[in-house]
Design a protein around this motif. Sequence first.
Motif, PDB file in Angstrom:
ATOM      1  N   SER A  11       0.849  -1.188   0.000  1.00  0.00           N
ATOM      2  CA  SER A  11       0.000   0.000   0.000  1.00  0.00           C
ATOM      3  C   SER A  11       0.880   1.231   0.000  1.00  0.00           C
ATOM      4  O   SER A  11       2.033   1.191   0.433  1.00  0.00           O
ATOM      5  CB  SER A  11      -0.924   0.012   1.226  1.00  0.00           C
ATOM      6  OG  SER A  11      -0.172  -0.018   2.429  1.00  0.00           O
ATOM      7  N   GLY A  12       0.330   2.319  -0.493  1.00  0.00           N
ATOM      8  CA  GLY A  12       1.090   3.557  -0.595  1.00  0.00           C
ATOM      9  C   GLY A  12       1.368   3.894  -2.046  1.00  0.00           C
ATOM     10  O   GLY A  12       0.761   3.347  -2.970  1.00  0.00           O
ATOM     11  N   ASP A  13       2.301   4.820  -2.258  1.00  0.00           N
ATOM     12  CA  ASP A  13       2.635   5.239  -3.608  1.00  0.00           C
ATOM     13  C   ASP A  13       3.220   4.078  -4.403  1.00  0.00           C
ATOM     14  O   ASP A  13       3.857   3.190  -3.838  1.00  0.00           O
ATOM     15  CB  ASP A  13       3.653   6.383  -3.565  1.00  0.00           C
ATOM     16  CG  ASP A  13       3.081   7.654  -2.953  1.00  0.00           C
ATOM     17  OD1 ASP A  13       1.864   7.864  -3.090  1.00  0.00           O
ATOM     18  OD2 ASP A  13       3.858   8.420  -2.348  1.00  0.00           O
ATOM     19  N   ALA A  65      10.927   7.535  -0.339  1.00  0.00           N
ATOM     20  CA  ALA A  65       9.719   8.026   0.346  1.00  0.00           C
ATOM     21  C   ALA A  65       9.534   9.523   0.126  1.00  0.00           C
ATOM     22  O   ALA A  65      10.508  10.258  -0.031  1.00  0.00           O
ATOM     23  CB  ALA A  65       9.820   7.731   1.840  1.00  0.00           C
ATOM     24  N   ARG A  88       5.720  -0.096   2.698  1.00  0.00           N
ATOM     25  CA  ARG A  88       5.726   1.356   2.505  1.00  0.00           C
ATOM     26  C   ARG A  88       5.144   1.786   1.164  1.00  0.00           C
ATOM     27  O   ARG A  88       4.624   2.885   1.018  1.00  0.00           O
ATOM     28  CB  ARG A  88       7.160   1.876   2.623  1.00  0.00           C
ATOM     29  CG  ARG A  88       7.338   3.367   2.392  1.00  0.00           C
ATOM     30  CD  ARG A  88       6.505   4.200   3.364  1.00  0.00           C
ATOM     31  NE  ARG A  88       6.654   5.624   3.093  1.00  0.00           N
ATOM     32  CZ  ARG A  88       6.012   6.297   2.137  1.00  0.00           C
ATOM     33  NH1 ARG A  88       5.166   5.642   1.326  1.00  0.00           N
ATOM     34  NH2 ARG A  88       6.190   7.584   1.971  1.00  0.00           N
ATOM     35  N   PHE A  89       5.205   0.914   0.162  1.00  0.00           N
ATOM     36  CA  PHE A  89       4.768   1.252  -1.186  1.00  0.00           C
ATOM     37  C   PHE A  89       3.834   0.169  -1.747  1.00  0.00           C
ATOM     38  O   PHE A  89       3.825  -0.962  -1.262  1.00  0.00           O
ATOM     39  CB  PHE A  89       5.970   1.364  -2.135  1.00  0.00           C
ATOM     40  CG  PHE A  89       6.999   2.370  -1.716  1.00  0.00           C
ATOM     41  CD1 PHE A  89       6.806   3.718  -1.968  1.00  0.00           C
ATOM     42  CD2 PHE A  89       8.167   1.965  -1.081  1.00  0.00           C
ATOM     43  CE1 PHE A  89       7.755   4.652  -1.586  1.00  0.00           C
ATOM     44  CE2 PHE A  89       9.121   2.882  -0.697  1.00  0.00           C
ATOM     45  CZ  PHE A  89       8.912   4.240  -0.943  1.00  0.00           C
ATOM     46  N   THR A  90       3.077   0.544  -2.773  1.00  0.00           N
ATOM     47  CA  THR A  90       2.408  -0.453  -3.600  1.00  0.00           C
ATOM     48  C   THR A  90       3.420  -0.904  -4.637  1.00  0.00           C
ATOM     49  O   THR A  90       3.797  -0.143  -5.528  1.00  0.00           O
ATOM     50  CB  THR A  90       1.165   0.126  -4.287  1.00  0.00           C
ATOM     51  OG1 THR A  90       0.252   0.601  -3.298  1.00  0.00           O
ATOM     52  CG2 THR A  90       0.474  -0.943  -5.134  1.00  0.00           C
TER      53      THR A  90
END
Length: 257
Positions: free
Chosen positions: A24-26, A257, A51-53
């Motif tokens: 999930s995330g950017d 990030a 932290r990210f998709t």
Amino acid sequence: MTVAFSEEFVEVGGAKVQVLKGGSGDPLLVLHGTGGNPGADRAYVQGLAERFTVYVPSHPGFNTSERPEWLETIADLAFFYTWFLEHTGLEGTRVIGFSMGGWLAAEIAVMCRHAFSKLMLVDAEGIQPTDGELTDIFLIPPAKVAELSFYKPPEGMARREETPELQYIADRNREMSVRLCWKPYMFDPRLPSLLPRIKIPTRIVWGRHDKIAPLNCGELYQAAIPGSELVVVEECGHSPQLEKSEEFVKLAVDFLA
């Protein structure tokens, strides 16, 4: 907790390519090396997905992805990915490229300046070193390549069970890597002159003791890409994401990030 990944096949350029997606995330695009798609269970993939998709495509001709007949070179593969990014709505995303995938990411970045917003190259081939040489992984057994990939193999790293299906995929990945990278071996003579075109934030990560692509390659990338930084991982070989997973994920997240 394990981050779940889904698998889908996306049709681009006349071929259906396998894409793993999780987290999930950017969005963050991960471009693999000659060994093929690492899968979702690797510690660094899981760490990034917190932290990210994370999108992990299998390049055309690798793993279970099809190869369009027109795709023969790294330049062709870069063209393919500009199409892939447009088709999937991922233009302008962050990207990490490992080994051959780092070379690929650099080629895409010089070809299409809006392809990525941040670029991370990890022990990337693509440049001919001026000090040392690129080890020809196609002339030595795969077991030796695996041995050369580490300064010290990490304890407890899961070894994948050898099955006929996995051996078929490994052979397919190796065959496609030869097709893409054989002549000239693992570098593009034009690339150093084109790299100054990259104007996005770029972090280059290299294992100090890389026996596949010497640290000099990382130094040449850093010298050619304006404003880029080179981070050297100590007591580490060609695969920081495997040998120093926690340190690698921190380096990646701090930058991306």
